[in-house]
Design a protein around this motif. Structure first.
Motif, PDB file in Angstrom:
ATOM      1  N   ARG A  21       0.635  -1.250   0.036  1.00 20.54           N
ATOM      2  CA  ARG A  21      -0.318  -0.377  -0.083  1.00 20.54           C
ATOM      3  C   ARG A  21       0.329   1.669   0.069  1.00 20.54           C
ATOM      4  NH1 ARG A  21      -5.329  -0.628   2.978  1.00 20.54           N
ATOM      5  NH2 ARG A  21      -4.640   1.715   3.051  1.00 20.54           N
ATOM      6  N   ASP A  52      -0.251   3.915   1.105  1.00 15.90           N
ATOM      7  CA  ASP A  52      -0.182   4.952   2.253  1.00 15.90           C
ATOM      8  C   ASP A  52       0.127   4.522   3.437  1.00 15.90           C
ATOM      9  OD1 ASP A  52      -1.886   3.164   2.578  1.00 15.90           O
ATOM     10  OD2 ASP A  52      -3.729   3.675   2.971  1.00 15.90           O
ATOM     11  N   LEU A  53       1.168   3.539   3.149  1.00 16.36           N
ATOM     12  CA  LEU A  53       1.615   2.739   4.896  1.00 16.36           C
ATOM     13  C   LEU A  53       2.492   3.199   5.552  1.00 16.36           C
ATOM     14  CD1 LEU A  53       1.180   0.278   6.209  1.00 16.36           C
ATOM     15  CD2 LEU A  53       3.688  -0.501   4.795  1.00 16.36           C
ATOM     16  N   ASP A  54       2.457   3.689   6.431  1.00 16.18           N
ATOM     17  CA  ASP A  54       3.857   4.266   7.353  1.00 16.18           C
ATOM     18  C   ASP A  54       4.956   2.692   7.954  1.00 16.18           C
ATOM     19  OD1 ASP A  54       5.162   4.816   9.482  1.00 16.18           O
ATOM     20  OD2 ASP A  54       3.588   5.479  11.329  1.00 16.18           O
ATOM     21  N   ALA A  85       5.742   2.249  11.382  1.00 14.78           N
ATOM     22  CA  ALA A  85       4.055   1.568  12.163  1.00 14.78           C
ATOM     23  C   ALA A  85       4.067  -0.308  11.748  1.00 14.78           C
ATOM     24  CB  ALA A  85       2.692   2.554  11.868  1.00 14.78           C
ATOM     25  N   ALA A  86       4.309  -0.159  10.637  1.00 13.67           N
ATOM     26  CA  ALA A  86       4.245  -1.543  10.022  1.00 13.67           C
ATOM     27  C   ALA A  86       5.236  -2.511  10.777  1.00 13.67           C
ATOM     28  CB  ALA A  86       4.251  -1.163   8.636  1.00 13.67           C
ATOM     29  N   GLY A 128      -2.842  -6.407   6.154  1.00 11.71           N
ATOM     30  CA  GLY A 128      -2.416  -4.546   6.192  1.00 11.71           C
ATOM     31  C   GLY A 128      -2.030  -4.551   5.511  1.00 11.71           C
TER      32      GLY A 128
END
Lengths: 203, 203
Positions: free
Chosen positions: A151, A153-155, A158-159, A197
DNA sequence: AATGGAAGTGAGTATTTACTTTCATTCGGG
DNA sequence: CCCGAATGAAAGTAAATACTCACTTCCATT
């Protein structure tokens, strides 16, 4: 003359001492391990143990070094030969859990180290290993984003925390259950949810 | 006559002892806490401490009971008033991290308990609390699936492990960094990635 | 005012534990 | 084959620690 030496070399002894600690930690609280107990497990006297390690802290440092080394080595190996970033993440994940399932004392040792005061050499080894591990995860995540498979827009930070948490969650749950094999069985399913996710949903 | 008694009641002392342990655990290894150190923190003699607890294990049991009670209470409160399952999961998550950020000794205590032999009363309390917690997460996940807001092909058990792992990942990372506030700051971002893994993608 | 029980103190004690010391045995090179 | 160095066992030591005990202080009740 003798085919096999009767005495072992200092290095062999150090390796066996580390192995003894890892084995004992599988069933006992590492914090409660005594030098006498460790020596007995190696079939060695306590005094002889101290001939190979200047003090107990040095032994813990050797143990921490072994754990950190094994982990980064195994993880790096599978990550490098994976065809793409997502496959790399999965391979690392499974390799990590597999290593722990084979050495159930390892998580207890690592969690124990993290309880110690921040400055200890053993703890610093563990901290560094975890840092490098997280870096590696973030690199793979970013590579996946560039390829459009993760994705946009993934951080990644955080991932990466969630990724490490997935490992730790499996470990802690299995620690409670007293069955590290359970972690290996549950690992693929947990990774699948994590993967959901982060993947770019198919167009 | 006297407004305030000079001696405190047994129950007050027990509560203060638990508080002392939790406070000390924020900066020291709980496994290394001595009865003398705990008593000194309470400004009490070691002998007096043993008047309120028959032995050290009983003190640890009281601590474990407090932690388990606080956690389930706070988590249950926010979960019950959430409008829908996904909001409930997020509220639980943030409440949990908030509690830990306020009491940084708590994760060390819990991880320490899980090192102890399986039979200890303190450990059983922690195990039960974690079990109930996981049950609650799974119930919310299943409710979300029934409402069509959570992916129909989700494995609730695996997702619950990942959920607990998200908490533990945050906690362990912050333990390494030595800054529990960091967990609170990073929590929303981590939950977002988890949420992506379980939501039904909008049609 | 007297009393008895609850709360507190401070100085032990028995045990555990990391580490030391002493002496015996084994190894390998000249 | 001999000698210095390495490895080992066994017993010892000093410090730490959970827990006890004899005695004191407080305070609600009668």
């Amino acid at each position: 003359m003798s085919e096999t030496r009767q005495y072992q070399t200092a290095e062999q002894r150090r390796d066996r001492a580390v192995a003894a600690v890892v084995e004992l930690s599988a069933t006992e609280n590492p914090a409660g391990l005594t030098t006498a107990r460790i020596a007995r497990r190696m079939r060695l006297s306590e005094g002889a143990l101290f001939r190979h390690f200047p003090n107990k802290d040095a032994l813990w440092e050797a143990v921490a070094g072994w754990v950190a080394g094994q982990l980064s080595q195994r993880v790096a190996a599978v990550a490098d030969e994976a065809p793409d970033p997502l496959a790399g993440l999965e391979a690392m994940f499974l390799a990590h859990i597999d290593f722990i399932a084979r050495h159930p004392g390892v998580p207890r040792l690592m969690l124990g180290e993290l309880q110690k005061p921040a400055g200890s050499r053993a703890r610093r080894l563990i901290e560094r290993a975890m840092g490098e591990y997280r870096e590696r995860v973030q690199r793979l995540l970013r590579a996946g984003m560039e390829q459009g498979r993760v994705r946009a827009d993934l951080d990644p930070a955080a991932a990466a925390v969630l990724y490490l948490g997935a490992v730790q969650g499996l470990v802690v749950q299995s620690l409670v259950a007293g069955d590290m094999q359970a972690a290996a069985r549950a690992a693929p399913g947990v990774f699948r949810v994590f993967r959901n996710g982060i993947v770019e949903r198919a167009a």
